[in-house]
Structure formats: structure tokens, C-alpha cells
Design an enzyme around this catalytic site. Structure first.
Site, PDB file in Angstrom:
ATOM      1  N   ARG A 232      10.419   1.897  -2.079  1.00  0.00           N
ATOM      2  CA  ARG A 232      11.099   0.650  -0.881  1.00  0.00           C
ATOM      3  C   ARG A 232      11.133   1.545   0.070  1.00  0.00           C
ATOM      4  O   ARG A 232      12.317   2.091  -0.154  1.00  0.00           O
ATOM      5  CB  ARG A 232      11.217  -0.007  -1.418  1.00  0.00           C
ATOM      6  CG  ARG A 232       9.804  -1.082  -1.840  1.00  0.00           C
ATOM      7  CD  ARG A 232       9.109  -1.546  -0.811  1.00  0.00           C
ATOM      8  NE  ARG A 232       8.471  -2.491  -2.061  1.00  0.00           N
ATOM      9  CZ  ARG A 232       6.790  -2.196  -2.560  1.00  0.00           C
ATOM     10  NH1 ARG A 232       6.787  -1.231  -2.292  1.00  0.00           N
ATOM     11  NH2 ARG A 232       6.233  -2.970  -3.298  1.00  0.00           N
ATOM     12  N   GLU A 261       9.284  -1.584   8.282  1.00  0.00           N
ATOM     13  CA  GLU A 261       7.769  -1.418   8.372  1.00  0.00           C
ATOM     14  C   GLU A 261       6.766  -2.248   9.047  1.00  0.00           C
ATOM     15  O   GLU A 261       6.706  -3.289   9.328  1.00  0.00           O
ATOM     16  CB  GLU A 261       7.161  -1.137   7.059  1.00  0.00           C
ATOM     17  CG  GLU A 261       7.761   0.114   6.229  1.00  0.00           C
ATOM     18  CD  GLU A 261       7.369   0.184   4.741  1.00  0.00           C
ATOM     19  OE1 GLU A 261       6.282  -0.031   4.232  1.00  0.00           O
ATOM     20  OE2 GLU A 261       7.337   1.115   4.498  1.00  0.00           O
ATOM     21  N   HIS A 279       3.483   4.141   4.679  1.00  0.00           N
ATOM     22  CA  HIS A 279       3.239   3.323   2.609  1.00  0.00           C
ATOM     23  C   HIS A 279       1.866   2.878   2.377  1.00  0.00           C
ATOM     24  O   HIS A 279       1.493   2.110   2.604  1.00  0.00           O
ATOM     25  CB  HIS A 279       3.740   1.501   3.099  1.00  0.00           C
ATOM     26  CG  HIS A 279       3.597   0.736   1.989  1.00  0.00           C
ATOM     27  ND1 HIS A 279       5.094  -0.096   1.944  1.00  0.00           N
ATOM     28  CD2 HIS A 279       3.951   1.510   0.493  1.00  0.00           C
ATOM     29  CE1 HIS A 279       5.008  -0.511   0.709  1.00  0.00           C
ATOM     30  NE2 HIS A 279       4.095   0.599  -0.039  1.00  0.00           N
TER      31      HIS A 279
HETATM   32  O1  LIG Z   1       4.275  -0.735  -2.763  1.00  0.00           O
HETATM   33  C1  LIG Z   1       2.931  -0.560  -3.546  1.00  0.00           C
HETATM   34  C2  LIG Z   1       3.305  -1.654  -4.279  1.00  0.00           C
HETATM   35  O2  LIG Z   1       3.931  -2.147  -4.639  1.00  0.00           O
HETATM   36  O3  LIG Z   1       1.618  -1.925  -5.140  1.00  0.00           O
END
Ligand SMILES: O=CC(=O)O
Length: 313
Positions: A232, A261, A279
Site C-alpha cells: 500500500r 491514489e 495499482h
Molecule cells: O491491493 C489489492 C488488494 O488488496 O486486493
């Protein structure tokens, strides 16, 4: 079950929307003028929330839904869900572990290779015709490097396995030493960063891991070190990372996630030693379908009073 109200918090994979719509009374929050307006009209109908990495279920939303029984996240990460509030209300939570592990680990290796072998810059070199004027400069080898992993959970372990296949020396930092691995355990993240060439962040985001990658860690990694984040954005103190990269105090970075983001620090756009992804760690068709199926199966199990497939609480 078509009278059971399920609230999706934001647009997700179309297949998931369609599968939910087949089974439940689906509310799509983004189609209402405001959350407040939706809640005024329909708060009493919602028994389940489906959120994701962008919009989950915060304390305010949970508090506004009196009949909420389950939050089924279309993600493995739980940082957008108020776990404490759910616990207090006895609201169940599910996520999508395991099915996305391979994709995220694959992408971590992809980012390492992209940064060290400068794959994106090479691609640009060919497309712009620069190759006609001479060869691309030499890059950096990955095989055999020392790789440090922050968080040896499912995803961290899958990255470690892949790094091993590249002949890398693998060490890791986590809350406690994991039994049954041959990887070197570091009880201190600075020790890990000092002794590796590639540092990969693969832990979950909690209060303890917020800004776990700070100035000291980045300095310990140093001007030839590479930082990879597939966890993250808030794991990294982003302004500190940006100055380390622009000042040449860090060798490079491969980032799939960012603090705010989809806003990404503009200073990174001109740096060739940085690879930026939107992401997409688990964003393959195959995995997205498996995640969507898990969300649906968890909801069906919940409303049929059966055991949840992937319960968090
Ligand atoms: O970042 C992706 C998730 O948490 O599935």
C-alpha cells in the site's frame, strides 16, 4: 435472495457487478447524487457491503447502515474497512486471499526486473527510434541479488520463492520469525534494508506499518538500492521517497501503489530509474474472476447461514 440489499461502494469488475445483480438487490453507490441521498432513501435495505481497495466501509458508512451484517471486500487488503466498528457490531468481514497471491508476487518480480533492467526505458528507446543512433546503456543484473522482504505472509512468501528461483539471497522482516523457512530473519527493518540490494514491501497496512519505509530505511538501502512496493502507498513516507530519488540517494523504485491514489507525485514522472504502475497487482482477468466468485460465494454462504469461505472476522 433477490430481496437482500447489497451495496457496492464504487465501480468494480463488470463480472462481479453482473453476478451480484443476478442474485441480490444491488445498489450502486456511485449512481446516486451523494452518499447522504442514498442513505436517506435506502439505508434500511442494505444488509451487505461490497467494497474494494478504493472505497471500503468506514465507520461512518457502517454506522449509517442499521441492518448491515457483512462486509465482503473485493480485495485482500482490509485497510479501507473499519475492523473495530465491525467487531463491535458483530458484522462479519470477508476478503479475497490466496487467489491473488501469484499475480501480486509475479508483478513484484516484474517491477524488480523492469527497474534493474530498465525495461520501460528500453521500450521507449526502441519506439522513439533512438536505437538507430547506437546501443542502449548497460543495466543492472537481478539474478543473485540480495532481496529483503517486508512481511513474509502469503504474498511475501510467494515473492521469496520466486526470488530464490532467480538465485537470490532472501531475508525478511516481520513481527515474528516464521518457522519452517530457510530465509534469514531480521528483527529490525534497518538491519534488513542495510543488508539487501532490493527491498520489497509486501506487508498489510496497519497502524504499525504506516510509513514503515521512512528516511532511515531509505538511507540504509542507499544509492544503489531498489525499493519495490506492491503493498500500500502509505507504507512509504512518499515525500521522503521522492526526495531520495530526485537527489540520487536511492537507486530506483518500482511502485504499484501510492499514498493518495490516483495522484502520483509529478517529480517521479521524469525519472528513468522509477517504474510506476496504477495499482494493478491482482488485475488479471483470471484472478479478478476468482476474486469476484469468492465475494459472491461468501455472501451466499452468509445469507444461507453457512460457514464463510474466507472469513476475517
Ligand atoms: O491491493 C489489492 C488488494 O488488496 O486486493
Amino acid at each position: 435472495m433477490d430481496d437482500i440489499g447489497v451495496l457496492m461502494t464504487c465501480p468494480m469488475f463488470g463480472y462481479l457487478e453482473a453476478e451480484l445483480e443476478k442474485r441480490f438487490k444491488l445498489f450502486k453507490l456511485w449512481q446516486y447524487p451523494s452518499t447522504a441521498e442514498f442513505l436517506r432513501e435506502s439505508a434500511d435495505s442494505v444488509q451487505a457491503v461490497v467494497g474494494n481497495t478504493k472505497v471500503g466501509a468506514d465507520a461512518e458508512l457502517i454506522g449509517s447502515l442499521p441492518r448491515l451484517g457483512i462486509v465482503a471486500s473485493y480485495s485482500v487488503g482490509l485497510d479501507k474497512i473499519d475492523l473495530r466498528k465491525c467487531g463491535e457490531r458483530g458484522i462479519r468481514i470477508t476478503n479475497t486471499p490466496d487467489v491473488l497471491t501469484d499475480d501480486v508476487a509475479d508483478l513484484a518480480i516484474g517491477l524488480i526486473l523492469a527497474v534493474l533492467r530498465r525495461i520501460c526505458a528500453c521500450d521507449g528507446f526502441v519506439r522513439t527510434g533512438s536505437w538507430k543512433n547506437g546501443d542502449f546503456e548497460l543495466a543492472t543484473k537481478f539474478s543473485g541479488k540480495s532481496v529483503g522482504i517486508v512481511g513474509l505472509g502469503r504474498i511475501g512468501s510467494a515473492i521469496a520463492k520466486r526470488a530464490k528461483a532467480f538465485g537470490c539471497k532472501v531475508s525478511y522482516f516481520s513481527r515474528s520469525e516464521k518457522p519452517g523457512t530457510n530465509y534469514k530473519f531480521c528483527s529490525n527493518i534497518l538491519e534488513l534494508a542495510t543488508n539487501c540490494e532490493v527491498l520489497v514491501v509486501a506487508c498489510s497496512l496497519t497502524q504499525e506499518t504506516h510509513h514503515i519505509i521512512n528516511r532511515e530505511v531509505i538511507d540504509a538501502l542507499g544509492p544503489t538500492g531498489i525499493l519495490i512496493d506492491i503493498g500500500r502507498g502509505p507504507h512509504i513516507d512518499e515525500p521522503v521517497l521522492v526526495s531520495a530519488l530526485t537527489e540520487g540517494r536511492l537507486g530506483g523504485a518500482g511502485l504499484d501503489v501510492f499514498e493518495k491514489e490516483p495522484d502520483v507525485p509529478q517529480e517521479l514522472f521524469g525519472l528513468e530509474n522509477v517504474v510506476l504502475l496504477p495499482h494493478v497487482g491482482s488485475d488479471t482477468l483470471e484472478t479478478s474472476k476468482a476474486m469476484a466468485d469468492l465475494v459472491v460465494q461468501n455472501l451466499e454462504a452468509f445469507f444461507l447461514n453457512k460457514p464463510l469461505l474466507t472469513p476475517v472476522i
